[in-house]
Design a protein around this motif. Structure first.
Motif, PDB file in Angstrom:
ATOM      1  N   VAL A 262      34.949  34.430  46.558  1.00  0.00           N
ATOM      2  CA  VAL A 262      34.554  35.843  46.631  1.00  0.00           C
ATOM      3  C   VAL A 262      35.495  36.702  45.797  1.00  0.00           C
ATOM      4  O   VAL A 262      35.064  37.603  45.062  1.00  0.00           O
ATOM      5  CB  VAL A 262      34.536  36.325  48.103  1.00  0.00           C
ATOM      6  CG1 VAL A 262      34.320  37.841  48.173  1.00  0.00           C
ATOM      7  CG2 VAL A 262      33.434  35.611  48.881  1.00  0.00           C
ATOM      8  N   LEU A 263      36.794  36.430  45.905  1.00  0.00           N
ATOM      9  CA  LEU A 263      37.770  37.165  45.104  1.00  0.00           C
ATOM     10  C   LEU A 263      37.517  36.952  43.620  1.00  0.00           C
ATOM     11  O   LEU A 263      37.596  37.896  42.822  1.00  0.00           O
ATOM     12  CB  LEU A 263      39.182  36.712  45.472  1.00  0.00           C
ATOM     13  CG  LEU A 263      40.331  37.350  44.685  1.00  0.00           C
ATOM     14  CD1 LEU A 263      40.350  38.861  44.883  1.00  0.00           C
ATOM     15  CD2 LEU A 263      41.669  36.744  45.108  1.00  0.00           C
ATOM     16  N   THR A 266      34.734  39.125  42.432  1.00  0.00           N
ATOM     17  CA  THR A 266      35.086  40.535  42.222  1.00  0.00           C
ATOM     18  C   THR A 266      35.712  40.767  40.851  1.00  0.00           C
ATOM     19  O   THR A 266      35.754  41.905  40.382  1.00  0.00           O
ATOM     20  CB  THR A 266      36.061  41.034  43.306  1.00  0.00           C
ATOM     21  OG1 THR A 266      37.319  40.351  43.182  1.00  0.00           O
ATOM     22  CG2 THR A 266      35.487  40.809  44.701  1.00  0.00           C
ATOM     23  N   ARG A 267      36.202  39.704  40.216  1.00  0.00           N
ATOM     24  CA  ARG A 267      36.818  39.828  38.888  1.00  0.00           C
ATOM     25  C   ARG A 267      35.834  39.493  37.776  1.00  0.00           C
ATOM     26  O   ARG A 267      36.223  39.372  36.607  1.00  0.00           O
ATOM     27  CB  ARG A 267      38.048  38.939  38.798  1.00  0.00           C
ATOM     28  CG  ARG A 267      39.101  39.275  39.849  1.00  0.00           C
ATOM     29  CD  ARG A 267      40.401  38.538  39.594  1.00  0.00           C
ATOM     30  NE  ARG A 267      41.390  38.777  40.648  1.00  0.00           N
ATOM     31  CZ  ARG A 267      42.166  39.838  40.753  1.00  0.00           C
ATOM     32  NH1 ARG A 267      42.065  40.802  39.854  1.00  0.00           N
ATOM     33  NH2 ARG A 267      43.033  39.963  41.735  1.00  0.00           N
ATOM     34  N   VAL A 320      43.468  43.485  46.332  1.00  0.00           N
ATOM     35  CA  VAL A 320      42.016  43.646  46.445  1.00  0.00           C
ATOM     36  C   VAL A 320      41.673  43.694  47.922  1.00  0.00           C
ATOM     37  O   VAL A 320      41.838  42.709  48.635  1.00  0.00           O
ATOM     38  CB  VAL A 320      41.267  42.479  45.762  1.00  0.00           C
ATOM     39  CG1 VAL A 320      39.765  42.657  45.920  1.00  0.00           C
ATOM     40  CG2 VAL A 320      41.649  42.385  44.288  1.00  0.00           C
ATOM     41  N   GLY A 322      38.580  45.397  49.164  1.00  0.00           N
ATOM     42  CA  GLY A 322      37.140  45.421  49.389  1.00  0.00           C
ATOM     43  C   GLY A 322      36.647  46.601  50.198  1.00  0.00           C
ATOM     44  O   GLY A 322      35.504  46.601  50.672  1.00  0.00           O
ATOM     45  N   GLY A 326      35.256  45.041  53.212  1.00  0.00           N
ATOM     46  CA  GLY A 326      36.282  44.023  53.033  1.00  0.00           C
ATOM     47  C   GLY A 326      37.212  43.938  54.217  1.00  0.00           C
ATOM     48  O   GLY A 326      37.593  42.837  54.642  1.00  0.00           O
TER      49      GLY A 326
END
Length: 355
Positions: A262-263, A266-267, A320, A322, A326
């Motif tokens: 998931v991280l 996000t990138r 990060v 979220g 998040g």
């Protein structure tokens, strides 16, 4: 402090010309009696080695024919150094005059094996990059006090791991642990070293008065940084938990892997590509993974149950988050991490008690 031990500052250089002169100038202002400097140049192409030789002629300079990576170059520098305490520093830094003395003060406690600095942003010097690292039992790592004002840095404390930007280690501890794991190349090598040190019964400590400014933006990692971080987190976990513990922690490890995907998402494509390449390397290099894990050096004075009781179970992301969604997701995950961790700890204590 009285009876200052002999010191070796080890500086790894790779195309660091934009930072090197300021870094070396600041080092001079921090020197203590008997300080030795070892500079290892990893085949720079921008004249870094020549600049280092001209700007600090008293330093011992090692020039590699190829880029061996940060971990291997640190080991190379340590093998050349003569000090009772080894101090590792990134090239893109500037240190305050009390940086070195404050690191050494913590070593008055014989149980401390490694000490790390307060790392501030070079371009935002009133904000904290890290005060050591928090290490989750799944290998996820977070910079302590990330983003807080300098005036609010924490007090001296034991930490999960030192920061590779600036840390010191006793020579005898370094030798017992076998130095850094060279196949890591870069990233997570200090986390792995700290984990093995704690497993061997030494403590990692944070020295707030040892201040260093770092130009590298850990909140904006590039493709290479993401790849090595994703790959080496998995290797760190596999190297440091025994097989039965990995099985007990499997639900949490799967959950952490999902969170890392998931991280990566996000990138964008950069993150997904790096995560995919890291996963592919692990799957297609199983023999090498087994070799790297079997070579984890250092005594195991703490059993896995004792380590699990001391290591963090909460995720506390600061880079990060979220937003609100998040935070809710992390809260749910922390509940699952707590449950799995407690059940695994109970099973380990039961098994180790019978053993």
């Amino acid at each position: 402090m009285d009876n200052i031990p002999s010191l070796s500052i080890i500086l790894i250089v790779y195309n660091g010309r934009p930072y090197l002169e300021e870094c070396l100038d600041s080092l001079r202002r921090a020197f203590l009696p008997g300080t030795e400097v070892v500079i290892v140049d990893n085949a720079s192409t921008d004249g870094s080695a020549e600049l280092a030789r001209a700007h600090m002629s008293q330093a011992r300079l090692v020039v590699n024919a190829s880029n061996r990576g940060f971990a291997a170059a640190c080991n190379q520098g340590a093998a050349t150094a003569q000090g009772e305490v080894l101090v590792f520093l990134n090239q893109d830094t500037r240190v305050e005059p009390n940086w070195l003395r404050a690191l050494l003060e913590i070593f008055r406690d014989d149980s401390v094996g490694l000490v790390t600095s307060t790392v501030l942003w070079m371009d935002e010097p009133k904000r904290v990059q890290s005060c050591g690292q928090d290490v989750h039992y799944t290998g996820l790592v977070f910079g302590r006090a990330f983003g807080v004002p300098r005036a609010e840095v924490p007090a001296p404390a034991e930490v999960g791991a030192v920061s590779g930007v600036s840390f010191a280690v006793r020579r005898d501890v370094w030798d017992a642990l076998g130095g850094l794991c060279e196949p890591f190349f870069m990233y997570y090598e200090e986390t792995d070293l700290s984990w093995r040190a704690r497993r061997a019964g030494y403590r990692c400590w944070y020295a707030p008065d040892s201040v260093v400014y770092h130009a590298g933006r850990t909140d904006r990692p590039g493709p290479a940084a993401l790849y090595w971080s994703y790959r080496n987190r998995a290797l760190t976990v596999l190297r440091n938990w025994q097989g039965h513990t990995l099985l007990l922690l499997l639900p949490a490890l799967v959950l952490a892997e999902g969170l890392e995907w998931v991280l990566a998402l996000t990138r964008g494509w950069t993150g997904l590509s790096a995560k995919g390449r890291a996963a592919w390397w692990l799957l297609t290099h199983l023999r090498e993974v087994v070799r790297i894990c079997s070579e984890a050096r250092g005594p195991r004075r703490l059993r896995d149950g004792e380590m699990l009781a001391r290591i963090a179970w909460r995720l506390e992301p600061r880079v990060v988050t979220g937003g609100r969604i998040g935070r809710v997701l992390i809260a749910l995950c922390n509940g699952l991490f707590y449950l799995n961790g407690r059940l695994a700890l109970w099973a380990l204590r039961f098994g180790e008690g019978r053993g």
